[in-house]
Design an enzyme around this catalytic site. Structure first.
Site, mmCIF file in Angstrom:
data_model
loop_
_atom_site.group_PDB
_atom_site.id
_atom_site.type_symbol
_atom_site.label_atom_id
_atom_site.label_comp_id
_atom_site.label_asym_id
_atom_site.label_seq_id
_atom_site.Cartn_x
_atom_site.Cartn_y
_atom_site.Cartn_z
ATOM 1 N N ALA A 1 35.426 -11.435 29.205
ATOM 2 C CA ALA A 1 35.293 -10.288 28.304
ATOM 3 C C ALA A 1 34.566 -9.149 29.002
ATOM 4 O O ALA A 1 33.762 -9.363 29.907
ATOM 5 C CB ALA A 1 34.527 -10.673 27.044
ATOM 6 N N TYR A 2 34.875 -7.967 28.557
ATOM 7 C CA TYR A 2 34.096 -6.783 28.918
ATOM 8 C C TYR A 2 33.028 -6.695 27.837
ATOM 9 O O TYR A 2 33.343 -6.438 26.682
ATOM 10 C CB TYR A 2 34.991 -5.551 28.912
ATOM 11 C CG TYR A 2 34.286 -4.267 29.293
ATOM 12 C CD1 TYR A 2 34.351 -3.784 30.592
ATOM 13 C CD2 TYR A 2 33.544 -3.547 28.352
ATOM 14 C CE1 TYR A 2 33.720 -2.601 30.945
ATOM 15 C CE2 TYR A 2 32.898 -2.372 28.703
ATOM 16 C CZ TYR A 2 32.995 -1.906 29.996
ATOM 17 O OH TYR A 2 32.353 -0.732 30.353
ATOM 18 N N TYR B 1 33.632 -1.490 21.797
ATOM 19 C CA TYR B 1 33.594 -2.911 22.143
ATOM 20 C C TYR B 1 34.154 -3.758 20.998
ATOM 21 O O TYR B 1 35.047 -4.590 21.197
ATOM 22 C CB TYR B 1 32.162 -3.335 22.477
ATOM 23 C CG TYR B 1 31.992 -4.819 22.645
ATOM 24 C CD1 TYR B 1 32.590 -5.498 23.700
ATOM 25 C CD2 TYR B 1 31.225 -5.560 21.742
ATOM 26 C CE1 TYR B 1 32.444 -6.871 23.850
ATOM 27 C CE2 TYR B 1 31.072 -6.926 21.892
ATOM 28 C CZ TYR B 1 31.682 -7.575 22.940
ATOM 29 O OH TYR B 1 31.533 -8.932 23.093
ATOM 30 N N TRP C 1 24.626 -12.803 19.947
ATOM 31 C CA TRP C 1 23.321 -12.852 20.607
ATOM 32 C C TRP C 1 23.218 -14.035 21.581
ATOM 33 O O TRP C 1 22.303 -14.843 21.522
ATOM 34 C CB TRP C 1 22.202 -12.902 19.574
ATOM 35 C CG TRP C 1 22.059 -11.690 18.719
ATOM 36 C CD1 TRP C 1 23.029 -10.776 18.412
ATOM 37 C CD2 TRP C 1 20.889 -11.259 18.039
ATOM 38 N NE1 TRP C 1 22.522 -9.823 17.585
ATOM 39 C CE2 TRP C 1 21.196 -10.085 17.329
ATOM 40 C CE3 TRP C 1 19.592 -11.753 17.948
ATOM 41 C CZ2 TRP C 1 20.292 -9.396 16.572
ATOM 42 C CZ3 TRP C 1 18.681 -11.076 17.172
ATOM 43 C CH2 TRP C 1 19.024 -9.900 16.497
#
Length: 183
Positions: free
Chosen positions: A43-44, A108, A133
């Site tokens: 993932a970015y 995002y 998180w």
């Protein structure tokens, strides 16, 4: 690289070994390894940077997911995809559940949501795991940052209106492994 784990062979590729934004490299790798399952943890994740680099965020989080989906279709294999709680707007006071309406408020979140939508539209065998998180020994994360800052600062000023569920990378890996074994 590959490793034996609880009776299964795991092929793990970092960005240097496999660029999932290159469909031909993805197809060649799947042809060579012939997996029974694909787990996408790529993932970015630079949330703030995505606002100014939306092209890359969408390339990795949406377009590459589409390439993965087409590969899964071609090789008839299920997909486990790691996503994020950023698909929600964060306004709900209690924990989100799977059926809550996604309303991403940043690039995002939008890029991850669109990747999820491609999976739901084109695959029948998939699991989407939304994390939040994430912390662990490697990479940048809130827990490591707070530990480092506490060692050098007498007082820390931290926002108090953010609510989340810290999740260890180890717990995510163990859970995904159990999911993979159940498929």
């Amino acid at each position: 690289q590959s490793a034996q784990q609880q009776g299964i062979t795991i092929f793990a590729f970092g960005h240097q070994q496999l660029d999932i934004t290159q469909p031909s490299a993805l197809m060649e790798t799947l042809q060579r390894t012939q997996p029974n399952l694909l787990i996408n943890a790529a993932a970015y994740t630079a949330v703030e940077q995505a606002e100014t680099d939306a092209k890359t965020a969408f390339l990795v989080n949406r377009d590459a997911v589409e390439y993965l989906v087409h590969s899964c279709q071609r090789f008839q294999i299920p997909l486990i995809h790691l996503s994020t709680d950023y698909v929600f707007d964060g306004k709900k006071r209690e924990a989100y559940i799977e059926s809550d309406i996604a309303q991403p408020i940043n690039v995002y979140g939008q890029s991850k949501w669109q990747g999820e939508e491609i999976i739901r539209k084109h695959l029948t065998q998939y699991l989407i795991v939304r994390t939040s998180w994430v912390f662990g020994l490697h990479g940048h994360n809130f827990v490591k940052t707070m530990i480092q800052l506490a060692q050098t600062h007498q007082q820390l000023d931290i926002v108090s209106n953010a609510v989340g569920c810290p999740t260890s990378a180890k717990s995510i890996a163990e859970t995904v492994l159990r999911m993979a074994q159940a498929i």
